[in-house]
Write a protein that holds these residues in place. Structure first.
Motif, mmCIF file in Angstrom:
data_model
loop_
_atom_site.group_PDB
_atom_site.id
_atom_site.type_symbol
_atom_site.label_atom_id
_atom_site.label_comp_id
_atom_site.label_asym_id
_atom_site.label_seq_id
_atom_site.Cartn_x
_atom_site.Cartn_y
_atom_site.Cartn_z
ATOM 1 N N UNK A 19 0.846 -1.202 0.000
ATOM 2 C CA UNK A 19 0.000 0.000 0.000
ATOM 3 C C UNK A 19 0.878 1.248 0.000
ATOM 4 N N UNK A 41 -3.982 8.171 -0.322
ATOM 5 C CA UNK A 41 -3.875 6.901 0.411
ATOM 6 C C UNK A 41 -4.959 6.824 1.494
ATOM 7 N N UNK A 44 -8.472 6.371 0.044
ATOM 8 C CA UNK A 44 -8.726 5.040 -0.531
ATOM 9 C C UNK A 44 -8.701 3.938 0.526
ATOM 10 N N UNK A 45 -7.739 4.038 1.459
ATOM 11 C CA UNK A 45 -7.520 2.929 2.384
ATOM 12 C C UNK A 45 -8.213 3.085 3.734
ATOM 13 N N UNK A 46 -8.354 4.317 4.194
ATOM 14 C CA UNK A 46 -8.942 4.540 5.524
ATOM 15 C C UNK A 46 -9.983 5.664 5.437
ATOM 16 N N UNK A 47 -11.000 5.495 4.560
ATOM 17 C CA UNK A 47 -11.951 6.591 4.321
ATOM 18 C C UNK A 47 -12.652 7.056 5.596
ATOM 19 N N UNK A 48 -12.919 6.148 6.539
ATOM 20 C CA UNK A 48 -13.627 6.501 7.777
ATOM 21 C C UNK A 48 -12.802 7.459 8.637
ATOM 22 N N UNK A 83 -0.054 3.155 11.144
ATOM 23 C CA UNK A 83 -0.749 1.863 11.035
ATOM 24 C C UNK A 83 -0.762 1.156 12.397
ATOM 25 N N UNK A 86 -3.312 2.855 14.689
ATOM 26 C CA UNK A 86 -4.690 2.519 14.292
ATOM 27 C C UNK A 86 -5.025 1.076 14.642
#
Lengths: 101, 101
Positions: A19, A41, A44-48, A83, A86
């Protein structure tokens, strides 16, 4: 290392690297994420993550927090810090949910 | 959060949590990895890590390094520290390999 089917944890590690690499290669320095690359990024990967933030420019704010060496770019180690944080948050959230079941 | 297909990065985060939870639940405290659980996790998920070490009890040694609060158990945050460090190492290794291509 001889070829073998990746374990689950190895798969997760490879996904994180993939990624980062995919997004860091879209402009400028291939080893880091620029502001624009970081925003794409996250979208796309962590929209929330962005949608939960009420702050304008949430992506820029997060980038500033992550950018430990202050070069306006996020390198791989700085990305992994995000990462990891999270992942710990998600685990805590799952614990809370499962303790209520 | 509404149900949606997991993104790649979300998938990686879920895998890390799943691997920890699966192993931490096999004995004693469900929230931490005991020495035995840690050894089994490393053997199954990161077999090269133990096989590369020439030290006997490599798993115990690693556990001691990770166990920041000294309770002889590895909690989730300590586990994520290991995964983050290995991810950075793997990325560095891939960089070296691709720079030689």
């Amino acid at each position: 290392m001889s070829a073998h089917k990746l374990t689950e944890l190895e798969t997760a590690i490879c996904i994180i690297i993939d990624v980062f690499d995919k997004h860091s290669r879209t402009d400028g320095n291939n080893m880091t994420l620029s502001k624009g690359e970081m925003k794409t990024l996250l979208e796309k990967e962590l929209p929330w993550l962005l949608s939960r933030s009420k702050k304008k420019n949430a992506s820029n704010k997060l980038m500033k927090d992550l950018d430990e060496n202050g070069d306006n770019e996020v390198d791989f180690n700085e990305f992994v810090t995000l990462v990891a944080a999270l992942t710990c948050l998600a685990h805590k959230r799952f614990e809370k949910v499962s303790s209520k079941l």
